[in-house]
Design a protein around this motif. Structure first.
Motif, PDB file in Angstrom:
ATOM      1  N   GLY A 138      -4.988  18.444  -7.032  1.00 56.67           N
ATOM      2  CA  GLY A 138      -6.230  17.817  -6.583  1.00 56.67           C
ATOM      3  C   GLY A 138      -6.034  16.356  -6.209  1.00 56.67           C
ATOM      4  N   ALA A 139      -5.233  15.632  -6.992  1.00 55.23           N
ATOM      5  CA  ALA A 139      -4.967  14.220  -6.685  1.00 55.23           C
ATOM      6  C   ALA A 139      -4.194  14.096  -5.379  1.00 55.23           C
ATOM      7  CB  ALA A 139      -4.198  13.566  -7.823  1.00 55.23           C
ATOM      8  N   LEU A 140      -3.253  15.000  -5.156  1.00 59.03           N
ATOM      9  CA  LEU A 140      -2.471  14.964  -3.913  1.00 59.03           C
ATOM     10  C   LEU A 140      -3.361  15.284  -2.709  1.00 59.03           C
ATOM     11  CD1 LEU A 140       0.718  16.741  -5.270  1.00 59.03           C
ATOM     12  CD2 LEU A 140       0.497  14.318  -4.661  1.00 59.03           C
ATOM     13  N   GLU A 141      -4.267  16.233  -2.886  1.00 55.91           N
ATOM     14  CA  GLU A 141      -5.211  16.539  -1.807  1.00 55.91           C
ATOM     15  C   GLU A 141      -6.125  15.348  -1.543  1.00 55.91           C
ATOM     16  OE1 GLU A 141      -7.037  20.028  -3.423  1.00 55.91           O
ATOM     17  OE2 GLU A 141      -5.627  21.375  -2.422  1.00 55.91           O
ATOM     18  N   ALA A 142      -6.549  14.671  -2.609  1.00 55.52           N
ATOM     19  CA  ALA A 142      -7.412  13.497  -2.453  1.00 55.52           C
ATOM     20  C   ALA A 142      -6.687  12.367  -1.722  1.00 55.52           C
ATOM     21  CB  ALA A 142      -7.890  13.013  -3.822  1.00 55.52           C
ATOM     22  N   LEU A 143      -5.368  12.328  -1.844  1.00 54.55           N
ATOM     23  CA  LEU A 143      -4.574  11.328  -1.123  1.00 54.55           C
ATOM     24  C   LEU A 143      -4.372  11.715   0.342  1.00 54.55           C
ATOM     25  CD1 LEU A 143      -1.923  10.520  -3.870  1.00 54.55           C
ATOM     26  CD2 LEU A 143      -3.612   8.926  -2.933  1.00 54.55           C
ATOM     27  N   GLN A 167       0.831  -1.205   0.000  1.00 53.45           N
ATOM     28  CA  GLN A 167       0.000   0.000   0.000  1.00 53.45           C
ATOM     29  C   GLN A 167       0.867   1.258   0.000  1.00 53.45           C
ATOM     30  OE1 GLN A 167      -2.597  -0.469   3.357  1.00 53.45           O
ATOM     31  NE2 GLN A 167      -3.852  -2.017   2.348  1.00 53.45           N
ATOM     32  N   ALA A 168       1.949   1.222   0.758  1.00 50.71           N
ATOM     33  CA  ALA A 168       2.861   2.368   0.796  1.00 50.71           C
ATOM     34  C   ALA A 168       3.474   2.608  -0.581  1.00 50.71           C
ATOM     35  CB  ALA A 168       3.957   2.149   1.837  1.00 50.71           C
ATOM     36  N   ASN A 169       3.901   1.526  -1.245  1.00 59.71           N
ATOM     37  CA  ASN A 169       4.478   1.667  -2.580  1.00 59.71           C
ATOM     38  C   ASN A 169       3.465   2.239  -3.563  1.00 59.71           C
ATOM     39  OD1 ASN A 169       7.038   0.889  -1.972  1.00 59.71           O
ATOM     40  ND2 ASN A 169       6.981  -1.059  -3.050  1.00 59.71           N
ATOM     41  N   ALA A 170       2.237   1.750  -3.506  1.00 55.95           N
ATOM     42  CA  ALA A 170       1.192   2.242  -4.410  1.00 55.95           C
ATOM     43  C   ALA A 170       0.938   3.725  -4.168  1.00 55.95           C
ATOM     44  CB  ALA A 170      -0.085   1.432  -4.225  1.00 55.95           C
ATOM     45  N   MET A 171       0.897   4.126  -2.905  1.00 55.52           N
ATOM     46  CA  MET A 171       0.670   5.523  -2.572  1.00 55.52           C
ATOM     47  C   MET A 171       1.837   6.388  -3.066  1.00 55.52           C
ATOM     48  SD  MET A 171       1.523   8.196  -0.288  1.00 55.52           S
ATOM     49  CE  MET A 171       2.468   7.270   0.876  1.00 55.52           C
ATOM     50  N   MET A 172       3.059   5.940  -2.841  1.00 52.22           N
ATOM     51  CA  MET A 172       4.223   6.727  -3.276  1.00 52.22           C
ATOM     52  C   MET A 172       4.250   6.872  -4.793  1.00 52.22           C
ATOM     53  SD  MET A 172       7.330   5.756  -0.663  1.00 52.22           S
ATOM     54  CE  MET A 172       7.159   3.982  -0.648  1.00 52.22           C
ATOM     55  N   ARG A 173       3.913   5.807  -5.506  1.00 54.83           N
ATOM     56  CA  ARG A 173       3.855   5.895  -6.972  1.00 54.83           C
ATOM     57  C   ARG A 173       2.756   6.860  -7.414  1.00 54.83           C
ATOM     58  NH1 ARG A 173       4.975   0.077  -6.630  1.00 54.83           N
ATOM     59  NH2 ARG A 173       7.069  -0.252  -7.457  1.00 54.83           N
ATOM     60  N   SER A 174       1.613   6.804  -6.751  1.00 59.64           N
ATOM     61  CA  SER A 174       0.516   7.724  -7.081  1.00 59.64           C
ATOM     62  C   SER A 174       0.933   9.168  -6.854  1.00 59.64           C
ATOM     63  CB  SER A 174      -0.720   7.409  -6.240  1.00 59.64           C
ATOM     64  OG  SER A 174      -1.240   6.154  -6.572  1.00 59.64           O
ATOM     65  N   VAL A 175       1.614   9.415  -5.764  1.00 60.14           N
ATOM     66  CA  VAL A 175       2.099  10.761  -5.460  1.00 60.14           C
ATOM     67  C   VAL A 175       3.079  11.220  -6.535  1.00 60.14           C
ATOM     68  CG1 VAL A 175       3.545  12.102  -3.865  1.00 60.14           C
ATOM     69  CG2 VAL A 175       1.694  10.673  -2.983  1.00 60.14           C
ATOM     70  N   ASN A 176       4.013  10.361  -6.891  1.00 58.40           N
ATOM     71  CA  ASN A 176       5.007  10.744  -7.898  1.00 58.40           C
ATOM     72  C   ASN A 176       4.347  11.034  -9.246  1.00 58.40           C
ATOM     73  OD1 ASN A 176       6.947  10.527  -5.966  1.00 58.40           O
ATOM     74  ND2 ASN A 176       7.855   8.655  -6.750  1.00 58.40           N
ATOM     75  N   HIS A 177       3.343  10.251  -9.622  1.00 58.13           N
ATOM     76  CA  HIS A 177       2.625  10.513 -10.875  1.00 58.13           C
ATOM     77  C   HIS A 177       1.865  11.835 -10.787  1.00 58.13           C
ATOM     78  CE1 HIS A 177       2.677   5.975 -11.969  1.00 58.13           C
ATOM     79  NE2 HIS A 177       3.753   6.592 -12.390  1.00 58.13           N
ATOM     80  N   ALA A 178       1.229  12.104  -9.663  1.00 59.71           N
ATOM     81  CA  ALA A 178       0.484  13.356  -9.497  1.00 59.71           C
ATOM     82  C   ALA A 178       1.428  14.553  -9.554  1.00 59.71           C
ATOM     83  CB  ALA A 178      -0.291  13.340  -8.181  1.00 59.71           C
ATOM     84  N   ILE A 179       2.589  14.426  -8.964  1.00 56.02           N
ATOM     85  CA  ILE A 179       3.559  15.525  -8.999  1.00 56.02           C
ATOM     86  C   ILE A 179       4.041  15.748 -10.423  1.00 56.02           C
ATOM     87  CG2 ILE A 179       5.906  16.189  -8.313  1.00 56.02           C
ATOM     88  CD1 ILE A 179       5.230  15.027  -5.554  1.00 56.02           C
ATOM     89  N   ALA A 180       4.288  14.670 -11.154  1.00 59.81           N
ATOM     90  CA  ALA A 180       4.742  14.798 -12.543  1.00 59.81           C
ATOM     91  C   ALA A 180       3.695  15.508 -13.397  1.00 59.81           C
ATOM     92  CB  ALA A 180       5.056  13.423 -13.117  1.00 59.81           C
ATOM     93  N   ARG A 181       2.406  15.318 -13.072  1.00 62.55           N
ATOM     94  CA  ARG A 181       1.305  15.959 -13.809  1.00 62.55           C
ATOM     95  C   ARG A 181       0.904  17.300 -13.188  1.00 62.55           C
ATOM     96  NH1 ARG A 181      -0.826  10.928 -12.762  1.00 62.55           N
ATOM     97  NH2 ARG A 181      -2.446  11.919 -11.521  1.00 62.55           N
ATOM     98  N   ASP A 182       1.553  17.658 -12.079  1.00 60.41           N
ATOM     99  CA  ASP A 182       1.208  18.856 -11.310  1.00 60.41           C
ATOM    100  C   ASP A 182      -0.280  18.842 -10.935  1.00 60.41           C
ATOM    101  OD1 ASP A 182       1.943  21.184  -9.955  1.00 60.41           O
ATOM    102  OD2 ASP A 182       1.342  22.464 -11.635  1.00 60.41           O
ATOM    103  N   ASP A 183      -0.740  17.670 -10.491  1.00 58.90           N
ATOM    104  CA  ASP A 183      -2.143  17.450 -10.144  1.00 58.90           C
ATOM    105  C   ASP A 183      -2.333  17.611  -8.634  1.00 58.90           C
ATOM    106  OD1 ASP A 183      -4.741  16.606  -9.809  1.00 58.90           O
ATOM    107  OD2 ASP A 183      -4.513  14.771 -10.997  1.00 58.90           O
TER     108      ASP A 183
END
Length: 82
Positions: free
Chosen positions: A37-42, A19-35
């Motif tokens: 909203g996705a980071l706030e949703a996390l 779960q930690a790995n999935a969250m970290m990957r999601s964060v990195n993808h959101a940062i790459a997209r400058d999203d």
């Protein structure tokens, strides 16, 4: 400690690391997209989002370390079952 209790604890650790790995990957993808909203949703706060943006997100070495630990725990669990 019985084998079933140990195995359930190991399985819980593996699940937590996955779960930690999935969250970290999601964060990195959101940062790459400058999203933002996705980071706030996390569940990240604005100061934490800014910190993550400054550092480029989570280090790939952290994700890799978790992956190696998962592999080790799985191998140890297989050895215990034999």
């Amino acid at each position: 400690m019985s084998k079933s209790i140990k195995n359930s604890a190991v399985l819980a650790d593996i699940s937590r690391l996955e779960q930690a790995n999935a969250m970290m990957r999601s964060v990195n993808h959101a940062i790459a997209r400058d999203d933002i909203g996705a980071l706030e949703a996390l569940g990240f706060t604005h100061p934490h989002i800014e910190q993550l943006k400054c550092t480029g997100g989570f280090r790939s070495t952290s994700i890799g370390q978790n992956s190696r630990l998962i592999t080790r725990l799985l191998k140890e669990g297989d050895a215990d079952d034999q």
